[in-house]
Design a protein around this motif. Structure first.
Motif: not given
Length: 79
Positions: A15, A29-31, A33-37
């Protein structure tokens, strides 16, 4: 991927994280790429719909039919 079989160091490596936290740049970057949780809210079912859904099962319908027939022919204790 069998995450449950990996040790913690292998998970961190896959990860690209460490035990403390993500860096701000990686988090941004991950936000992106993946959006909010956040879980998407689904349509709420009413109690009546939930109750009626129980009668879709063939076995339940069979038991209800058996109870009605038993009641009609006089076996009230079996009904």
């Amino acid at each position: 991927m069998n995450w449950h079989r990996l040790n913690i160091r292998e998970v961190y490596a896959l990860l690209a994280v460490n035990a403390q936290c993500l860096s701000a740049s990686v988090a941004k970057e991950r936000l992106l790429q993946c959006g909010t949780n956040v879980l998407q809210g689904g349509k709420k079912k009413t109690i009546a719909v939930i109750l009626l859904a129980q009668f879709k099962d063939v076995m339940i319908l069979n038991l209800l039919a058996d109870a009605v027939i038993s009641g009609i022919i006089g076996g009230l204790s079996d009904t």
